[in-house]
Scaffold this motif. Structure first.
Motif, PDB file in Angstrom:
ATOM      1  N   ALA A 133      29.063 -38.648  28.771  1.00  0.00           N
ATOM      2  CA  ALA A 133      29.288 -39.955  29.380  1.00  0.00           C
ATOM      3  C   ALA A 133      28.148 -40.325  30.331  1.00  0.00           C
ATOM      4  O   ALA A 133      27.468 -39.447  30.876  1.00  0.00           O
ATOM      5  CB  ALA A 133      30.615 -39.951  30.137  1.00  0.00           C
ATOM      6  N   PRO A 134      27.945 -41.625  30.571  1.00  0.00           N
ATOM      7  CA  PRO A 134      26.859 -42.056  31.464  1.00  0.00           C
ATOM      8  C   PRO A 134      27.021 -41.502  32.876  1.00  0.00           C
ATOM      9  O   PRO A 134      28.122 -41.501  33.430  1.00  0.00           O
ATOM     10  CB  PRO A 134      26.986 -43.584  31.455  1.00  0.00           C
ATOM     11  CG  PRO A 134      27.743 -43.911  30.217  1.00  0.00           C
ATOM     12  CD  PRO A 134      28.670 -42.772  29.987  1.00  0.00           C
ATOM     13  N   VAL A 135      25.912 -41.073  33.455  1.00  0.00           N
ATOM     14  CA  VAL A 135      25.937 -40.533  34.817  1.00  0.00           C
ATOM     15  C   VAL A 135      26.417 -41.588  35.805  1.00  0.00           C
ATOM     16  O   VAL A 135      27.126 -41.282  36.770  1.00  0.00           O
ATOM     17  CB  VAL A 135      24.531 -40.023  35.193  1.00  0.00           C
ATOM     18  CG1 VAL A 135      24.479 -39.607  36.660  1.00  0.00           C
ATOM     19  CG2 VAL A 135      24.128 -38.853  34.292  1.00  0.00           C
ATOM     20  N   ALA A 136      26.051 -42.831  35.572  1.00  0.00           N
ATOM     21  CA  ALA A 136      26.419 -43.920  36.486  1.00  0.00           C
ATOM     22  C   ALA A 136      27.925 -44.085  36.624  1.00  0.00           C
ATOM     23  O   ALA A 136      28.409 -44.654  37.606  1.00  0.00           O
ATOM     24  CB  ALA A 136      25.800 -45.229  36.023  1.00  0.00           C
ATOM     25  N   TYR A 137      28.680 -43.585  35.647  1.00  0.00           N
ATOM     26  CA  TYR A 137      30.135 -43.704  35.683  1.00  0.00           C
ATOM     27  C   TYR A 137      30.819 -42.365  35.972  1.00  0.00           C
ATOM     28  O   TYR A 137      32.022 -42.238  35.805  1.00  0.00           O
ATOM     29  CB  TYR A 137      30.640 -44.276  34.368  1.00  0.00           C
ATOM     30  CG  TYR A 137      30.348 -45.760  34.217  1.00  0.00           C
ATOM     31  CD1 TYR A 137      31.295 -46.717  34.547  1.00  0.00           C
ATOM     32  CD2 TYR A 137      29.103 -46.192  33.772  1.00  0.00           C
ATOM     33  CE1 TYR A 137      31.030 -48.071  34.428  1.00  0.00           C
ATOM     34  CE2 TYR A 137      28.823 -47.548  33.647  1.00  0.00           C
ATOM     35  CZ  TYR A 137      29.790 -48.481  33.979  1.00  0.00           C
ATOM     36  OH  TYR A 137      29.522 -49.831  33.860  1.00  0.00           O
ATOM     37  N   GLY A 138      30.054 -41.391  36.404  1.00  0.00           N
ATOM     38  CA  GLY A 138      30.640 -40.106  36.751  1.00  0.00           C
ATOM     39  C   GLY A 138      30.510 -39.041  35.694  1.00  0.00           C
ATOM     40  O   GLY A 138      30.993 -37.915  35.878  1.00  0.00           O
ATOM     41  N   GLY A 139      29.880 -39.364  34.562  1.00  0.00           N
ATOM     42  CA  GLY A 139      29.673 -38.376  33.517  1.00  0.00           C
ATOM     43  C   GLY A 139      28.431 -37.544  33.761  1.00  0.00           C
ATOM     44  O   GLY A 139      27.745 -37.690  34.771  1.00  0.00           O
ATOM     45  N   SER A 140      28.123 -36.664  32.812  1.00  0.00           N
ATOM     46  CA  SER A 140      26.971 -35.771  32.946  1.00  0.00           C
ATOM     47  C   SER A 140      25.768 -36.206  32.127  1.00  0.00           C
ATOM     48  O   SER A 140      24.669 -35.706  32.351  1.00  0.00           O
ATOM     49  CB  SER A 140      27.362 -34.347  32.536  1.00  0.00           C
ATOM     50  OG  SER A 140      28.348 -33.834  33.401  1.00  0.00           O
ATOM     51  N   GLY A 141      25.965 -37.084  31.157  1.00  0.00           N
ATOM     52  CA  GLY A 141      24.856 -37.534  30.334  1.00  0.00           C
ATOM     53  C   GLY A 141      24.131 -36.402  29.643  1.00  0.00           C
ATOM     54  O   GLY A 141      22.910 -36.431  29.480  1.00  0.00           O
ATOM     55  N   ALA A 142      24.865 -35.385  29.220  1.00  0.00           N
ATOM     56  CA  ALA A 142      24.257 -34.205  28.602  1.00  0.00           C
ATOM     57  C   ALA A 142      23.663 -34.550  27.241  1.00  0.00           C
ATOM     58  O   ALA A 142      24.171 -35.426  26.532  1.00  0.00           O
ATOM     59  CB  ALA A 142      25.290 -33.096  28.455  1.00  0.00           C
ATOM     60  N   PRO A 143      22.602 -33.853  26.823  1.00  0.00           N
ATOM     61  CA  PRO A 143      21.999 -34.114  25.514  1.00  0.00           C
ATOM     62  C   PRO A 143      22.895 -33.639  24.381  1.00  0.00           C
ATOM     63  O   PRO A 143      23.802 -32.816  24.589  1.00  0.00           O
ATOM     64  CB  PRO A 143      20.689 -33.316  25.569  1.00  0.00           C
ATOM     65  CG  PRO A 143      20.938 -32.242  26.575  1.00  0.00           C
ATOM     66  CD  PRO A 143      21.867 -32.840  27.592  1.00  0.00           C
TER      67      PRO A 143
END
Length: 346
Positions: A51-61
């Motif tokens: 999930a997007p970092v801006a929404y609290g996710g990790s944005g992992a590859p």
């Protein structure tokens, strides 16, 4: 060290697997995924892996997201299957420009809510229209049958889809509970993953407001992207196969592990190509090959276990049944035909 071995989310996935999922897997297989398992997954941060970092996710590859799936599925396929539904709603919201994104993407990315999905029936369109959607008031009315819905009683919300009279797909979020216009069947008794609490849903005038809509698009625009998701081998195939190999003596496991690593490498190389609908024949062939390695690995685990493998408390027997489930999970007419051709050629 590579991202696939060093990412902090992988440490969390391994701890969750070692400390909770593996020790409880045989009990869960017989009794059902407990709410406590879902709460542990929520706390782990794994629900927001991609999930997007801006929404609290990790944005992992992607390689990290896939390895997490391998770890969880190999530890407890039922728990993995419940939580894997969550990632499609997250991806849908991340790509949506509609108001529901701001309401739900953060809670889903942070693991405060768990979402299920009810959209696989769209793959039977236009031969059949299991769920029809039409305008009603300031929202949308859903009528029809969702044949498969996983995580009933565990999910907080669901991403529900149907087809409009204009041949559009419409995805909207609903609370995952019985309500006016929505009734669930009794949980299905399945050969594998009964623990994942799968039901069918009867929709008889379920009404959802316009602000619940996450996606609305012509079917012909949506379908190619969905087709692309069904062409590649799922990471769970490799996770369950790896778990089965761990039950074998090293001299038996070694050649199978080499085969597994080879097909895994080729499958993920294809999945990472920028054009997801190119080399379709190769993708389906590699997918079928991955299933063959999975079948061999889980069969070897049963053979090695002997008579004990027939017990419902046997890990080898559970993995073999989970392998059967993965043969049809996400299956389409196209993938089924390619797999049958591969089997006939062996």
């Amino acid at each position: 060290m590579t991202a696939t071995t060093a990412h902090p989310l992988l440490d969390r996935a391994r701890r969750l697997a070692t400390d909770l999922l593996i020790p409880e897997a045989e009990r869960v297989d017989q009794e059902g995924v407990p709410v406590s398992h879902i709460e542990a997954v929520k706390r782990s941060g794994l629900l927001g892996a991609g999930a997007p970092v801006a929404y609290g996710g990790s944005g992992a590859p992607p390689d990290v997201v896939r390895r997490i799936a391998e770890i969880l599925s190999g530890a407890c396929c039922s728990t993995w299957f419940v939580q894997t539904q969550h990632h499609t709603p997250v991806q849908t919201l991340a790509q949506s420009g509609l108001p529901v994104r701001e309401r739900l993407l953060g809670p889903l990315a942070r693991g405060e809510l768990l979402s299920g999905v009810a959209y696989a029936h769209l793959r039977s369109y236009p031969r059949r229209v299991p769920v029809r959607v039409r305008r009603e008031g300031g929202g949308w009315r859903f009528d029809g049958t969702v044949p498969w819905y996983t995580g009933w009683g565990l999910n907080d919300v669901m991403l529900l889809a149907g087809v409009t009279e204009a041949d559009e797909v419409l995805f909207a979020f609903a609370e995952a509970r019985e309500q006016a216009g929505l009734r669930a069947s009794e949980p299905m008794r399945l050969a594998a993953l009964t623990a994942a609490r799968t039901v069918s849903l009867e929709l008889d005038g379920l009404w959802l407001p316009e602000e619940a809509v996450a996606l609305r698009a012509p079917y012909e625009h949506w379908a190619p992207g969905d087709r692309a998701r069904t062409l590649n081998a799922t990471p769970a195939v490799f996770g369950v196969a790896e778990a089965a190999l761990s039950l074998l003596a090293p001299e038996t496991a070694a050649p199978l592990a080499a085969r597994l690593a080879d097909v895994r490498r080729r499958a993920y190389a294809l999945a990472d190509r920028p054009a997801p609908l190119e080399r379709v024949t190769e993708r389906l062939a590699v997918r079928a090959e991955a299933y063959e390695v999975l079948r061999t690995a889980t069969t070897a685990a049963v053979v090695a276990g002997g008579g004990r493998a027939m017990s419902l408390t046997s890990r080898a027997q559970r993995l073999a049944r989970e392998a059967l489930f993965l043969l049809v999970q996400g299956q389409t007419t196209e993938s089924r035909t390619a797999h049958l051709h591969a089997l006939a050629a062996t």
